[in-house]
Write a protein that holds these residues in place. Sequence first.
Motif, PDB file in Angstrom:
ATOM      1  N   GLY A 255     -42.855 -20.309 -13.297  1.00  0.00           N
ATOM      2  CA  GLY A 255     -43.963 -19.877 -13.083  1.00  0.00           C
ATOM      3  C   GLY A 255     -44.088 -18.281 -12.787  1.00  0.00           C
ATOM      4  O   GLY A 255     -45.068 -17.783 -12.642  1.00  0.00           O
ATOM      5  N   ASP A 256     -43.048 -17.742 -12.667  1.00  0.00           N
ATOM      6  CA  ASP A 256     -42.897 -16.268 -12.707  1.00  0.00           C
ATOM      7  C   ASP A 256     -42.719 -15.659 -14.087  1.00  0.00           C
ATOM      8  O   ASP A 256     -42.574 -14.445 -14.098  1.00  0.00           O
ATOM      9  CB  ASP A 256     -41.811 -15.836 -11.638  1.00  0.00           C
ATOM     10  CG  ASP A 256     -40.374 -16.435 -12.110  1.00  0.00           C
ATOM     11  OD1 ASP A 256     -40.331 -16.971 -13.201  1.00  0.00           O
ATOM     12  OD2 ASP A 256     -39.303 -15.769 -11.511  1.00  0.00           O
ATOM     13  N   ALA A 257     -42.796 -16.513 -15.049  1.00  0.00           N
ATOM     14  CA  ALA A 257     -42.915 -15.783 -16.323  1.00  0.00           C
ATOM     15  C   ALA A 257     -44.036 -14.771 -16.346  1.00  0.00           C
ATOM     16  O   ALA A 257     -45.085 -14.927 -15.774  1.00  0.00           O
ATOM     17  CB  ALA A 257     -42.889 -17.006 -17.490  1.00  0.00           C
ATOM     18  N   THR A 258     -44.065 -13.838 -17.522  1.00  0.00           N
ATOM     19  CA  THR A 258     -44.895 -12.887 -17.546  1.00  0.00           C
ATOM     20  C   THR A 258     -45.984 -13.032 -18.471  1.00  0.00           C
ATOM     21  O   THR A 258     -45.710 -13.557 -19.765  1.00  0.00           O
ATOM     22  CB  THR A 258     -44.550 -11.430 -17.879  1.00  0.00           C
ATOM     23  OG1 THR A 258     -43.342 -11.272 -16.779  1.00  0.00           O
ATOM     24  CG2 THR A 258     -45.254 -10.484 -17.914  1.00  0.00           C
ATOM     25  N   VAL A 259     -47.432 -13.031 -18.377  1.00  0.00           N
ATOM     26  CA  VAL A 259     -48.319 -13.292 -19.384  1.00  0.00           C
ATOM     27  C   VAL A 259     -49.011 -11.905 -19.618  1.00  0.00           C
ATOM     28  O   VAL A 259     -49.500 -10.861 -18.765  1.00  0.00           O
ATOM     29  CB  VAL A 259     -49.377 -14.099 -18.855  1.00  0.00           C
ATOM     30  CG1 VAL A 259     -50.720 -14.223 -19.862  1.00  0.00           C
ATOM     31  CG2 VAL A 259     -49.053 -15.518 -18.527  1.00  0.00           C
ATOM     32  N   PHE A 260     -48.871 -11.480 -20.881  1.00  0.00           N
ATOM     33  CA  PHE A 260     -49.666 -10.270 -21.580  1.00  0.00           C
ATOM     34  C   PHE A 260     -51.134 -10.626 -21.961  1.00  0.00           C
ATOM     35  O   PHE A 260     -50.952 -11.436 -22.785  1.00  0.00           O
ATOM     36  CB  PHE A 260     -48.905  -9.570 -22.136  1.00  0.00           C
ATOM     37  CG  PHE A 260     -47.662  -8.770 -21.762  1.00  0.00           C
ATOM     38  CD1 PHE A 260     -47.808  -7.485 -21.041  1.00  0.00           C
ATOM     39  CD2 PHE A 260     -46.339  -9.301 -21.882  1.00  0.00           C
ATOM     40  CE1 PHE A 260     -46.410  -7.111 -20.494  1.00  0.00           C
ATOM     41  CE2 PHE A 260     -45.219  -8.885 -21.470  1.00  0.00           C
ATOM     42  CZ  PHE A 260     -45.269  -7.778 -20.521  1.00  0.00           C
ATOM     43  N   THR A 316     -38.648 -13.282 -22.052  1.00  0.00           N
ATOM     44  CA  THR A 316     -37.904 -12.264 -21.173  1.00  0.00           C
ATOM     45  C   THR A 316     -38.501 -11.645 -19.881  1.00  0.00           C
ATOM     46  O   THR A 316     -37.654 -11.262 -19.124  1.00  0.00           O
ATOM     47  CB  THR A 316     -37.146 -11.252 -21.919  1.00  0.00           C
ATOM     48  OG1 THR A 316     -38.088 -10.495 -22.541  1.00  0.00           O
ATOM     49  CG2 THR A 316     -36.527 -12.164 -23.291  1.00  0.00           C
ATOM     50  N   GLY A 317     -39.919 -11.622 -19.851  1.00  0.00           N
ATOM     51  CA  GLY A 317     -40.393 -10.711 -18.598  1.00  0.00           C
ATOM     52  C   GLY A 317     -40.610  -9.272 -19.176  1.00  0.00           C
ATOM     53  O   GLY A 317     -40.876  -8.736 -18.377  1.00  0.00           O
ATOM     54  N   SER A 318     -40.056  -8.910 -20.236  1.00  0.00           N
ATOM     55  CA  SER A 318     -40.133  -7.671 -20.710  1.00  0.00           C
ATOM     56  C   SER A 318     -41.309  -7.325 -21.763  1.00  0.00           C
ATOM     57  O   SER A 318     -41.755  -8.317 -22.306  1.00  0.00           O
ATOM     58  CB  SER A 318     -38.957  -7.206 -21.570  1.00  0.00           C
ATOM     59  OG  SER A 318     -38.913  -6.110 -22.137  1.00  0.00           O
ATOM     60  N   ALA A 319     -41.851  -6.110 -21.504  1.00  0.00           N
ATOM     61  CA  ALA A 319     -43.143  -5.742 -22.341  1.00  0.00           C
ATOM     62  C   ALA A 319     -42.859  -5.866 -23.892  1.00  0.00           C
ATOM     63  O   ALA A 319     -43.419  -5.885 -24.851  1.00  0.00           O
ATOM     64  CB  ALA A 319     -43.490  -4.396 -22.075  1.00  0.00           C
ATOM     65  N   ASP A 325     -41.114 -16.146 -27.429  1.00  0.00           N
ATOM     66  CA  ASP A 325     -42.765 -15.624 -26.895  1.00  0.00           C
ATOM     67  C   ASP A 325     -43.461 -16.636 -27.334  1.00  0.00           C
ATOM     68  O   ASP A 325     -43.519 -16.996 -28.479  1.00  0.00           O
ATOM     69  CB  ASP A 325     -43.022 -14.218 -27.104  1.00  0.00           C
ATOM     70  CG  ASP A 325     -42.207 -13.109 -26.318  1.00  0.00           C
ATOM     71  OD1 ASP A 325     -41.434 -13.712 -25.488  1.00  0.00           O
ATOM     72  OD2 ASP A 325     -42.437 -11.987 -26.466  1.00  0.00           O
ATOM     73  N   LEU A 326     -44.637 -16.946 -26.735  1.00  0.00           N
ATOM     74  CA  LEU A 326     -45.556 -17.885 -26.956  1.00  0.00           C
ATOM     75  C   LEU A 326     -46.989 -16.954 -27.113  1.00  0.00           C
ATOM     76  O   LEU A 326     -47.105 -16.287 -26.021  1.00  0.00           O
ATOM     77  CB  LEU A 326     -45.882 -19.253 -26.063  1.00  0.00           C
ATOM     78  CG  LEU A 326     -44.393 -19.869 -26.065  1.00  0.00           C
ATOM     79  CD1 LEU A 326     -44.618 -20.800 -24.843  1.00  0.00           C
ATOM     80  CD2 LEU A 326     -44.130 -20.497 -27.246  1.00  0.00           C
ATOM     81  N   GLU A 327     -47.689 -17.313 -28.014  1.00  0.00           N
ATOM     82  CA  GLU A 327     -49.013 -16.507 -28.063  1.00  0.00           C
ATOM     83  C   GLU A 327     -50.158 -17.509 -28.396  1.00  0.00           C
ATOM     84  O   GLU A 327     -50.081 -18.785 -28.850  1.00  0.00           O
ATOM     85  CB  GLU A 327     -49.153 -15.668 -29.310  1.00  0.00           C
ATOM     86  CG  GLU A 327     -48.239 -14.363 -29.000  1.00  0.00           C
ATOM     87  CD  GLU A 327     -48.455 -13.363 -30.275  1.00  0.00           C
ATOM     88  OE1 GLU A 327     -48.992 -13.616 -31.128  1.00  0.00           O
ATOM     89  OE2 GLU A 327     -47.837 -12.139 -29.906  1.00  0.00           O
TER      90      GLU A 327
END
Length: 350
Positions: A255-260, A316-319, A325-327
Amino acid sequence: MSVPILYVVLAVAALATAAVVAAPLRRATPKLFAAVVLVVPVLAFALYRIVGTPAALDPALAAASAQADAPTMEEAIAELEAALRRDPAQPEGWRLLARAYAAQGERAKSRDAFMRALEQIPDDPELLIETAQARAQAAPGNQFDDEALAQLRRALALDPGNQRALWFIGVVQRQRGDDRAAVETWETLLPALDADTAAALRTQIDQAREAAGMPPLAPAEVASVSADDGAAPGAGLRVRVSLDPEFAARVRLRGDATVFVIARAAGGPPMPVAVERHALQSLPLEVVLDDGDSPMPTAKLSSLREVEVLARISATGSANRSEGDLESAPVRLALPADGPVDLVIGAQAP
């Protein structure tokens, strides 16, 4: 065009653009001029690595590129930091650094860099708004403090009717339990919005009205405050991001994964013109991408006629873009958009 030739063309274009942007610094501060000419292209290529399309490259060339001693985003930031230590009297340099920090998720550093820029140009409305937003993003619970509110009010005094300033002032009022004041602020904003954005704001207004013990907007009131809908350009690009239900059911994600959420020029350079960072647990979510989300001061969403929009979950939570990664499928559209853009992560290609 081959990939090496493409890189040469992009490098020349980036250097030329950086030289034009930094030209006023050539005589006054030649060292900073040289640093900006170096750092802006490096940041551009670093951003390409974050949100570009590596799958479009030949695998062998991509592998060779990954092994090359190319500057990273971190190295580009370090170069800009060094340039500003040598000559800190450069507000645009601090603004660029603040946006780079934000893209890396360094919210406290982004806030501090925006504050350094604001010390030098205190009467820039957009910088005031960006600084207030950065202060909130660096605070627990994204709370706007008194100084951030003062910055928003200063921006509104300098630019009466500024939509982002009005929106954020309403958010502050809601955070502080002054729901009636938030209603008045947001209703002032309504006539300047396009129909779709105004409809979304009305939902927020009705929630604030309910919290204040006020009735929802009656149809006649809605018609009155919306009489000018469509007469002015929208405040930004509305994007709705969600997970495909079947995908979410079979894949376990933190749940704390990052979404850009990313917008970039359609058919142009792959660097982003607007990007926002959110937690996966916030999905489904709706955001508004605008000029305040631009990581580069020379590339603005409002200057484009056509964009490509996508959402990406960072493994990874990195920019920095990485394997795993999933898009979502990218969506291409003309600006100003007629309505919100729907992005679904994990949906099967048709």
